[in-house]
Write an enzyme that holds these catalytic residues in place. Structure first.
Site, PDB file in Angstrom:
ATOM      1  N   GLU A 127       0.846  -1.195   0.000  1.00 39.19           N
ATOM      2  CA  GLU A 127       0.000   0.000   0.000  1.00 39.19           C
ATOM      3  C   GLU A 127       0.884   1.249   0.000  1.00 39.19           C
ATOM      4  OE1 GLU A 127      -2.799   0.359   3.241  1.00 39.19           O
ATOM      5  OE2 GLU A 127      -3.693   2.141   2.355  1.00 39.19           O
ATOM      6  N   GLY A 267       3.430   2.223  11.106  1.00 40.16           N
ATOM      7  CA  GLY A 267       3.194   1.343  12.258  1.00 40.16           C
ATOM      8  C   GLY A 267       2.978  -0.108  11.872  1.00 40.16           C
ATOM      9  N   ALA A 268       2.118  -0.332  10.876  1.00 41.71           N
ATOM     10  CA  ALA A 268       1.771  -1.696  10.520  1.00 41.71           C
ATOM     11  C   ALA A 268       0.939  -1.685   9.254  1.00 41.71           C
ATOM     12  CB  ALA A 268       0.976  -2.352  11.648  1.00 41.71           C
ATOM     13  N   GLU A 270      -2.227  -3.938   7.039  1.00 39.15           N
ATOM     14  CA  GLU A 270      -3.320  -4.892   7.214  1.00 39.15           C
ATOM     15  C   GLU A 270      -3.438  -5.940   6.121  1.00 39.15           C
ATOM     16  OE1 GLU A 270      -3.716  -1.553   6.434  1.00 39.15           O
ATOM     17  OE2 GLU A 270      -5.386  -1.274   5.047  1.00 39.15           O
ATOM     18  N   HIS A 303      -6.404  -2.098  15.286  1.00 34.85           N
ATOM     19  CA  HIS A 303      -6.647  -1.326  14.052  1.00 34.85           C
ATOM     20  C   HIS A 303      -6.440  -2.205  12.816  1.00 34.85           C
ATOM     21  CE1 HIS A 303      -6.466   2.417  11.544  1.00 34.85           C
ATOM     22  NE2 HIS A 303      -5.694   1.648  10.798  1.00 34.85           N
ATOM     23  N   GLU A 304      -5.298  -2.882  12.767  1.00 31.96           N
ATOM     24  CA  GLU A 304      -5.015  -3.697  11.573  1.00 31.96           C
ATOM     25  C   GLU A 304      -6.007  -4.855  11.480  1.00 31.96           C
ATOM     26  OE1 GLU A 304      -3.157  -2.153   9.667  1.00 31.96           O
ATOM     27  OE2 GLU A 304      -2.221  -0.850  11.157  1.00 31.96           O
ATOM     28  N   HIS A 307      -9.304  -3.736  10.073  1.00 33.69           N
ATOM     29  CA  HIS A 307      -9.283  -3.514   8.625  1.00 33.69           C
ATOM     30  C   HIS A 307      -9.781  -4.740   7.858  1.00 33.69           C
ATOM     31  CE1 HIS A 307      -7.745   0.389   7.648  1.00 33.69           C
ATOM     32  NE2 HIS A 307      -6.569   0.248   8.207  1.00 33.69           N
TER      33      HIS A 307
HETATM   34  N1  B3K Z   1      -2.910   0.975   5.708  1.00 27.26           N
HETATM   35  C1  B3K Z   1      -1.609   1.122   6.283  1.00 27.26           C
HETATM   36  C2  B3K Z   1      -0.914   2.370   5.854  1.00 27.26           C
HETATM   37  C3  B3K Z   1      -0.185   2.255   4.585  1.00 27.26           C
HETATM   38  C4  B3K Z   1       0.653   3.481   4.341  1.00 27.26           C
HETATM   39  C5  B3K Z   1       1.288   3.440   3.020  1.00 27.26           C
HETATM   40  N2  B3K Z   1       2.172   4.556   2.785  1.00 27.26           N
HETATM   41  C6  B3K Z   1      -1.629   1.055   7.759  1.00 27.26           C
HETATM   42  C7  B3K Z   1      -2.922   1.374   8.394  1.00 27.26           C
HETATM   43  O1  B3K Z   1      -3.428   2.470   8.338  1.00 27.26           O
HETATM   44  O2  B3K Z   1      -3.501   0.490   8.949  1.00 27.26           O
HETATM   45 ZN    ZN Z   2      -5.362   1.788   8.832  1.00 26.01          ZN
END
Ligand code: B3K
Ligand code: ZN
Length: 893
Positions: A127, A267-268, A270, A303-304, A307
């Protein structure tokens, strides 16, 4: 029709076109060797429309194309072009299989996007647009495919081979190699693809879903970190249960994996069934992790996980819709954390971040609506606005509907759009459909940037016993729009009389309309100006407005300081009690700022009503100790800066420090009693009540260490030596390092070195050690930070280390960053720009993030502003500047 490659420049939401082709199936064969990796891709492409397409472009970056064939027949060079940014197929059939083989070099990939190597582990980050660094593809979220992935690698170097979904097969290969074959039964966009290969160990558990299915849970880490996974595992199981109970969402695969890596841009991530995490958001144990760290792990794991539904099962049509998944998922994780701990405390923490940092973003050159209308580089739009303001927008919708209807609305949203790539309108429509509410005006929250400012005035008529609140809204211009339409703003409120909360009755309400709790209302502001008239009021009340911070706005009402004392001590809304204490403190700090500018801060006597409030709070039984800790903490320098017309960081630092010393002097006995309560024999638990007790104790220690006597110094040193957890150990070290008293500096130096010797083998602890020095406001900060960059603990390729030193210095040490050195007041700015220019060549995403403080140049006096601007110009003209940094420099200048 043709599907063409994205050109560098601006992308517009209004130009969205559905994809020309679908990819029904994706088969990847990834062969990892030392120094090079070969990716074979077989894509079953099917034209979406009925009209033939002259050209079909697949995105690809940093790929070396080795073979290309269609349906098994190698392509003649006249049938395709390889271009900057991808591969163009000429006159493609309506249905065909594209076979490509490319060579990539994960070991050379320092952008940490695509397939890269973090220490010994191969991992991916796709992503938003990283998949194109793995193979040629329709790299856009509305192309959803069925993925099968075969990975092969050396068995000793990479005993663990993981991808999304279920393991279908694995086995030995010649030459000491082995393979694994994974299939993901859920169609997904390629940004959710993941692959991991390395020497990892796992902590395992199981979770039984509400419908009785067993899910295997695995957290993969380096063997040395196996003892730090319990908290993440507990958080994961809590999150899985919570999502079933609160949203009716069950997990949908037989296995859920988390992998922790040291080098990660955020941070992480998903990825479906295979979340990849920054170690800082997974690993936790009491000896090495602070309370804030434990809470961060819980929040990010949740959070992850959340998602999986809000993002993966229902995903985004295009990247303009990012807040569809991020705003909603932040809202979900915030409510989860609130349920796991204290809701008011969580709210106070989140609002502080929003108002200090998101409001600044919304007032600066990078301001954008939560659903932007255009972007140059999407990586720059993973912002506080999209995430945190996006969360506030979902929160307003949830509060307007109430829990039952909101749940009905999210059920409808998930069911209606399962397996689809949708827009923020689809989300709001589902909520409108279940409630019958009209959210057309509410849409302005998605389309307009900027923080609305509410002006509230009131009047009371003793004869008619009517009380009128007049509220107007104004939103300052932002780059995308100077003439704002009104927002739909819910204002939760109550009225305080002399003896407590007053019963409320709006003029047009009938007795049947009155809610059970008749001391609370949500006013809905939908016009530029509105009046709300309350009847039957016995006295002129003090209004408690925007309870729980019910909308992301600035509220201006002329509270007297006595009103603020009353609200801080007696409001029934916890958030507004905190808010009143902060407003009162801010008013006193502003008095101190005036004194500073007149040159007589040293003779300034602060308004003692602040002490009165603090004293009463310290005596109040039953007050949540974390709330006490936050209410007793003066607004941060960043928050104070946000309230000023022209920011003078040195003045703010001096004024705040002066007031803190005043509080410490005058409440010495009370604070000492708190600080003395340190008891190393107490077992450590990362639960709300214990976290709160540590917070208030360490807040007291901070105050006392501004000007410590021997007794205080002894308490601090005892805590540093005997703490059985990192929260207390680091709090004591921080208080010591931040102390400017003569004689303490040498002691602090010694303790810093001892701490390093003790923890040098724990990278995450060392990050905190670096950050606390980068944050140290004592004179000479820039030289200290430059020295840290040469310390063996520093690694200029690791985002956590970069953030801990350069990020913390430039964002959280204003007095040194903006103060520069005696010889060169702009030295801090020059230092930051030098770091950004060097880093941009390796990791543009992180370099672009570091630019934020420079973009705020308009907020400072002319000299500082110009110096910051000069550095932005220098960055902009750096040879080979990335699109990431270029967008920010261009928009900020
Ligand atoms: N969806 C990812 C973030 C990706 C960032 C890419 N530059 C983490 C999150 O928001 O859960
Ligand atoms: Zn997110």
């Amino acid at each position: 029709m043709s599907e063409s490659l994205q050109q560098p420049g601006t992308v517009y939401l209004k130009d969205y076109q559905p994809p020309a082709y679908e990819i029904e199936k994706t088969y990847l064969d990834v062969e990892i060797f030392r120094g090079e990796t070969f990716v074979k891709a077989e894509l079953d492409l099917v034209r979406a429309g009925t009209t033939a397409v002259a050209e079909l472009a697949l995105a690809g970056e940093q790929l070396e194309l080795l073979d290309i064939a269609v349906d098994g027949v190698p392509l003649d060079p006249s049938q395709y072009r390889v271009e900057e940014g991808g591969l163009v197929l000429l006159n493609p059939e309506a249905r065909f299989q594209l076979q490509t083989r490319v060579r990539i070099c994960p070991e050379q990939n320092s952008s940490l996007e695509g397939l890269y190597r973090s220490r010994t582990i191969y991992c991916t980050q796709c992503e938003a647009e990283g998949f194109r660094k793995i193979t040629y593809y329709l790299d856009r979220p509305d192309v959803m495919s069925d993925f099968t992935t075969r990975i092969s690698a050396d068995k000793t170097e990479c005993p663990v081979l993981l991808s999304n979904g279920n393991l279908l097969d694995s086995g030995e290969l010649e030459g000491g190699r082995h393979f694994a074959l994974w299939h993901d039964p859920h169609k997904k966009p390629c940004y959710l693809f993941a692959l991991v290969a390395g020497n990892l160990s796992a902590v395992e558990d199981t979770f039984t879903t509400a419908s009785g299915r067993a899910v295997e849970l695995k957290i993969y880490v380096e063997a040395k970190d196996l003892d730090k996974c319990d908290h993440a595992m507990t958080s994961l199981k809590n999150a899985m249960r919570w999502d079933e109970e609160v949203y009716g969402r069950e997990y949908d695969l037989d296995i859920f994996m988390i992998v922790a890596v040291d080098d990660f841009n955020m941070g992480a991530m998903e990825n479906k069934g295979l979340n990849i995490f920054n170690t800082s958001c997974v690993l936790a144990k009491r000896e090495t992790t602070t309370d804030a760290g434990f809470q961060r792990v819980e929040g990010v794991v949740a959070h992850e996980y959340f998602h999986n539904w809000s993002g993966n099962r229902v995903t985004c049509r295009d990247w303009f819709q990012l807040s569809l998944k991020e705003g909603f998922t932040v809202y979900r994780d915030a409510e989860f954390s609130a349920d796991m701990g204290s809701p008011t405390v969580k709210r106070v923490e989140d609002v502080a971040i929003l108002r200090t940092h998101q409001f600044a973003e919304d007032a600066g050159p990078m301001a954008h609506p939560i659903r932007p209308a255009s972007y140059m580089e999407i990586s720059n739009f993973y912002t506080l606005t999209v995430y945190e303001k996006g969360c506030e927008v979902v929160r307003m919708l949830a509060n307007l509907l109430g829990p039952a209807l909101f749940r009905k609305g999210t059920d409808l949203y998930f069911e209606r759009h399962d397996g689809q790539a949708v827009t923020t309108e689809d989300f709001v429509q589902a909520l409108a459909d279940v409630s019958g509410r009209d959210f057309s005006l509410f849409q302005n929250w998605y389309n307009q940037a900027g923080t609305p400012e509410l002006s509230v005035s009131d009047s009371y008529d003793e004869n008619t016993r009517e009380y009128t609140l007049s509220i107007s809204q104004y939103t300052p211009p932002t780059p995308e729009c100077s003439d704002k339409q009104p927002f739909h703003i819910p204002i939760a409120m109550g009225l305080l009389g002399d003896a407590g909360e007053l019963a409320l009755k709006l003029k047009d309400e009938t007795p049947e309309d009155l809610p059970a709790d008749n001391t609370h209302r949500v006013l809905e502001l939908t016009q530029a100006e509105q009046q709300f008239v309350f009847t039957d009021l016995p006295e002129k009340p003090v209004p408690s407005l925007l309870r729980g911070f019910s909308a992301p706005v600035k509220l201006n009402y002329q509270y007297s300081r006595d009103d603020l004392v009353k609200l801080a001590l007696h409001d029934s809304d916890g958030f507004n009690r905190y808010e009143a204490s902060q407003k009162l403190a801010l008013a006193v700090i502003e008095d101190a700022l005036k004194a500073y500018h007149c040159g007589d801060l040293q003779d300034f006597s602060p308004d003692t009503r602040l002490l009165q409030v603090y004293r009463e709070l310290l005596q109040e039984s039953g007050l949540d100790q974390a709330m006490l800790g936050y209410m007793l903490t003066l607004p941060s320098e960043g928050y104070i800066a946000e309230q000023q017309q022209v920011v003078d960081p040195l003045a703010i630092h001096a004024a705040r420090r002066f007031l803190a010393a005043f509080v410490a002097d005058n409440l010495q006995a009370e604070l000492l009693q708190r600080a003395q309560s340190f008891d190393p024999s107490l077992d450590y638990r990362p639960v709300a009540a214990d976290i709160a007790a540590r917070l208030i104790r360490n807040t007291a220690l901070d105050y006392l260490m501004i000007n410590p006597n021997q007794e205080v110094l002894d308490i601090c040193l005892k805590q540093l030596e005997q703490a059985n957890n990192m929260t207390d150990e680091l709090a004591a070290l921080t208080a010591l390092v931040n102390c400017d008293a003569s004689g303490v500096k040498i002691l602090a130096e010694r303790q810093l070195e001892a701490f390093y010797q003790k923890w040098q083998h724990e990278p995450l602890v060392i990050n905190s050690w670096l950050a606390l020095q980068a944050r140290n406001a004592s004179p000479g900060g820039l030289a200290r930070v430059q020295a840290l960059l040469n310390h063996p603990a520093y690694d200029g390729t690791n985002p956590n280390k970069i953030r801990s030193v350069i990020g913390v210095f430039s964002n959280a040490n204003p007095v040194n960053f903006h103060g520069g050195t005696d010889q060169d007041p702009a030295a801090g700015y020059r230092f930051l720009a030098d770091q950004i220019i060097a880093l941009d060549k390796k990791n543009p995403q992180i370099a672009a993030r570091l630019m934020t403080p420079l973009t705020r140049w308009r907020r400072f006096d002319a000299t500082r502003g110009q110096a910051m601007r000069d550095e932005l110009s220098r960055i902009k003209s750096a040879p080979g500047l990335s699109p990431d940094c270029n967008e920010i420099a261009t928009k900020s200048l």
